[in-house]
Design a protein around this motif. Structure first.
Motif, PDB file in Angstrom:
ATOM      1  N   LEU A 114      -8.717   1.648  70.859  1.00 16.03           N
ATOM      2  CA  LEU A 114      -8.823   3.102  70.860  1.00 16.03           C
ATOM      3  C   LEU A 114     -10.020   3.595  71.663  1.00 16.03           C
ATOM      4  CD1 LEU A 114      -7.844   3.964  67.187  1.00 16.03           C
ATOM      5  CD2 LEU A 114      -6.618   4.673  69.249  1.00 16.03           C
ATOM      6  N   GLU A 115     -10.954   2.720  72.002  1.00 16.00           N
ATOM      7  CA  GLU A 115     -12.087   3.121  72.828  1.00 16.00           C
ATOM      8  C   GLU A 115     -11.646   3.460  74.248  1.00 16.00           C
ATOM      9  OE1 GLU A 115     -14.976   0.040  72.690  1.00 16.00           O
ATOM     10  OE2 GLU A 115     -15.430   0.291  70.550  1.00 16.00           O
ATOM     11  N   SER A 116     -10.590   2.789  74.731  1.00 20.92           N
ATOM     12  CA  SER A 116     -10.175   2.992  76.121  1.00 20.92           C
ATOM     13  C   SER A 116      -8.727   3.457  76.269  1.00 20.92           C
ATOM     14  CB  SER A 116     -10.358   1.690  76.913  1.00 20.92           C
ATOM     15  OG  SER A 116      -9.638   0.624  76.309  1.00 20.92           O
ATOM     16  N   GLN A 117      -7.958   3.469  75.158  1.00 20.72           N
ATOM     17  CA  GLN A 117      -6.557   3.873  75.186  1.00 20.72           C
ATOM     18  C   GLN A 117      -6.299   4.840  74.037  1.00 20.72           C
ATOM     19  OE1 GLN A 117      -4.613   2.485  77.583  1.00 20.72           O
ATOM     20  NE2 GLN A 117      -5.557   0.537  78.098  1.00 20.72           N
ATOM     21  N   SER A 118      -5.181   5.531  74.101  1.00 20.44           N
ATOM     22  CA  SER A 118      -4.724   6.327  72.961  1.00 20.44           C
ATOM     23  C   SER A 118      -3.443   5.707  72.415  1.00 20.44           C
ATOM     24  CB  SER A 118      -4.457   7.780  73.369  1.00 20.44           C
ATOM     25  OG  SER A 118      -5.662   8.479  73.597  1.00 20.44           O
ATOM     26  N   PHE A 119      -3.183   5.949  71.140  1.00 19.05           N
ATOM     27  CA  PHE A 119      -1.968   5.453  70.495  1.00 19.05           C
ATOM     28  C   PHE A 119      -1.260   6.599  69.785  1.00 19.05           C
ATOM     29  CE2 PHE A 119      -4.069   1.453  71.115  1.00 19.05           C
ATOM     30  CZ  PHE A 119      -3.064   0.492  71.145  1.00 19.05           C
ATOM     31  N   THR A 120       0.057   6.488  69.720  1.00 21.64           N
ATOM     32  CA  THR A 120       0.819   7.391  68.863  1.00 21.64           C
ATOM     33  C   THR A 120       0.620   6.966  67.420  1.00 21.64           C
ATOM     34  OG1 THR A 120       2.812   6.013  68.819  1.00 21.64           O
ATOM     35  CG2 THR A 120       2.580   7.579  70.656  1.00 21.64           C
ATOM     36  N   GLN A 121       1.149   7.750  66.515  1.00 18.82           N
ATOM     37  CA  GLN A 121       1.170   7.326  65.119  1.00 18.82           C
ATOM     38  C   GLN A 121       1.956   6.023  64.993  1.00 18.82           C
ATOM     39  OE1 GLN A 121       4.120   9.433  62.475  1.00 18.82           O
ATOM     40  NE2 GLN A 121       4.101  10.910  64.168  1.00 18.82           N
ATOM     41  N   PRO A 122       1.614   5.182  64.020  1.00 17.68           N
ATOM     42  CA  PRO A 122       2.360   3.935  63.828  1.00 17.68           C
ATOM     43  C   PRO A 122       3.723   4.195  63.206  1.00 17.68           C
ATOM     44  CG  PRO A 122       0.728   4.198  62.103  1.00 17.68           C
ATOM     45  CD  PRO A 122       0.505   5.333  63.066  1.00 17.68           C
ATOM     46  N   TYR A 123       4.660   3.266  63.455  1.00 18.59           N
ATOM     47  CA  TYR A 123       5.998   3.383  62.873  1.00 18.59           C
ATOM     48  C   TYR A 123       6.474   2.103  62.202  1.00 18.59           C
ATOM     49  CZ  TYR A 123       6.423   2.036  67.796  1.00 18.59           C
ATOM     50  OH  TYR A 123       6.211   1.472  69.031  1.00 18.59           O
ATOM     51  N   VAL A 124       5.688   1.054  62.258  1.00 18.23           N
ATOM     52  CA  VAL A 124       6.015  -0.193  61.557  1.00 18.23           C
ATOM     53  C   VAL A 124       4.709  -0.857  61.129  1.00 18.23           C
ATOM     54  CG1 VAL A 124       6.948  -2.543  61.769  1.00 18.23           C
ATOM     55  CG2 VAL A 124       8.194  -0.641  62.765  1.00 18.23           C
ATOM     56  N   GLU A 125       4.697  -1.381  59.908  1.00 15.11           N
ATOM     57  CA  GLU A 125       3.581  -2.222  59.475  1.00 15.11           C
ATOM     58  C   GLU A 125       3.945  -3.665  59.779  1.00 15.11           C
ATOM     59  OE1 GLU A 125       0.735  -3.160  55.589  1.00 15.11           O
ATOM     60  OE2 GLU A 125       2.307  -1.631  55.488  1.00 15.11           O
ATOM     61  N   GLY A 126       3.141  -4.296  60.607  1.00 17.52           N
ATOM     62  CA  GLY A 126       3.467  -5.647  61.068  1.00 17.52           C
ATOM     63  C   GLY A 126       2.821  -6.733  60.225  1.00 17.52           C
ATOM     64  N   ALA A 127       3.215  -7.936  60.522  1.00 11.15           N
ATOM     65  CA  ALA A 127       2.621  -9.128  59.921  1.00 11.15           C
ATOM     66  C   ALA A 127       2.754 -10.253  60.926  1.00 11.15           C
ATOM     67  CB  ALA A 127       3.317  -9.492  58.611  1.00 11.15           C
ATOM     68  N   MET A 128       1.925 -11.255  60.786  1.00  9.67           N
ATOM     69  CA  MET A 128       1.978 -12.393  61.684  1.00  9.67           C
ATOM     70  C   MET A 128       2.684 -13.560  60.998  1.00  9.67           C
ATOM     71  SD  MET A 128      -1.785 -12.315  63.516  1.00  9.67           S
ATOM     72  CE  MET A 128      -2.597 -12.913  62.031  1.00  9.67           C
ATOM     73  N   GLY A 129       3.245 -14.430  61.800  1.00  3.04           N
ATOM     74  CA  GLY A 129       3.881 -15.629  61.273  1.00  3.04           C
ATOM     75  C   GLY A 129       3.331 -16.864  61.957  1.00  3.04           C
ATOM     76  N   ILE A 130       3.328 -17.975  61.231  1.00  2.21           N
ATOM     77  CA  ILE A 130       2.971 -19.262  61.812  1.00  2.21           C
ATOM     78  C   ILE A 130       4.267 -19.981  62.149  1.00  2.21           C
ATOM     79  CG2 ILE A 130       1.845 -21.496  61.451  1.00  2.21           C
ATOM     80  CD1 ILE A 130      -0.039 -20.158  59.484  1.00  2.21           C
TER      81      ILE A 130
END
Length: 268
Positions: free
Chosen positions: A102-118
């Motif tokens: 966010l220091e160098s870009q803008s974002f829209t509101q989020p639409y999905v809560e993510g998670a990581m997988g191994i």
């Protein structure tokens, strides 16, 4: 007809104004950058067109803006340059909102809560985050999983974190044993593993990351795009697309159906 000096100047001025207006007309298309091998979020088909959850979202956004979306493929790292340089209006690629970005870009509101997988080869004894100690791991360069792992390198104790420009190379190295595990968006990993044999997601890492579209810092289109996303959440369009591509309805009170403001540093 006799032309005087004033008439000639007026005609030349009118022509100049008309010519300067042409580039703005050419830019009416919503220019979108996308990592082309990231299903079910987005994927470039054999015919060269794009499909996926976020593709349908930007196409709907463009339609509600009265235009169309022109999607172009980029390597993951190049996506950040594409928005910063103004080459594209927005980027889709299951991108996580972070204060650093966010220091160098803008974002829209989020639409999905993510998670990581191994992701591992079937039969692997890597079944948890703790099992990565002493192992060779792979991630996508400049991605949220890469940063998340590197910030916890001492705690997790993995032997190495190999980074890749694309998912295909990362998964190839997993299959051949060059790395023992890969860490990436869990939805994308599960989808990819349905297309091949011998690989599985052995563990899901819940991080609270939030996926959104990235745009140039303080883009003049940001507020309009964010308002349209709110409309899509309210009228059920976002939930419909989520179920179509991710295989189940979104959480009843989750990010996919809850209108939100434009994120600012400190929200994450």
């Amino acid at each position: 007809m006799k032309l005087n000096r004033r008439s000639i100047i007026g005609a030349v001025t009118g022509l100049a104004l008309g010519l300067t207006a042409l580039p703005s007309l050419a830019q009416d298309v919503l220019r979108v950058g996308a990592y082309p091998a990231n299903p079910p979020w987005q994927n470039r088909t054999e015919t060269g067109t794009f499909e996926g959850f976020e593709v349908d979202i930007v196409n709907e956004i463009a339609a509600r803006m009265g235009t169309t979306a022109d999607i172009e493929g980029y390597d993951f790292r190049a996506l950040f340059v594409a928005t910063a340089s103004g080459r594209v209006d927005m980027v889709i690629s299951s991108l996580t909102i972070t204060d650093e970005r966010l220091e160098s870009q803008s974002f829209t509101q989020p639409y999905v809560e993510g998670a990581m997988g191994i992701g591992v080869r079937e039969g692997s004894d890597i079944r948890s985050l703790e099992d990565l100690r002493g192992r060779r791991v792979g991630t996508i360069a400049t991605s949220f999983p890469e940063r998340w792992l590197n910030e916890r390198a001492e705690e997790i104790g993995f032997a190495s974190n190999n980074t890749y420009d694309n998912t295909a190379n990362m998964i190839t190295d997993l299959m051949t044993g060059r790395v023992e595990a890969v860490v990436n968006d869990v939805v994308g990993l599960r989808y990819a593993f349905t297309q091949m044999q011998g690989l599985e997601v052995s563990h899901e890492i819940v991080t609270g990351e939030r996926f959104a579209m990235m745009m140039a810092k303080d883009s003049p289109l940001l507020e309009q795009v964010n308002d349209i996303i709110s409309e899509m959440k309210t009228d059920g369009t976002m939930a419909e697309l989520y179920e179509r591509w991710l295989g189940s309805p979104p959480p009843a009170d989750g990010l996919t159906v809850t209108p939100l403001p434009i994120p600012t540093p400190g929200d994450n």
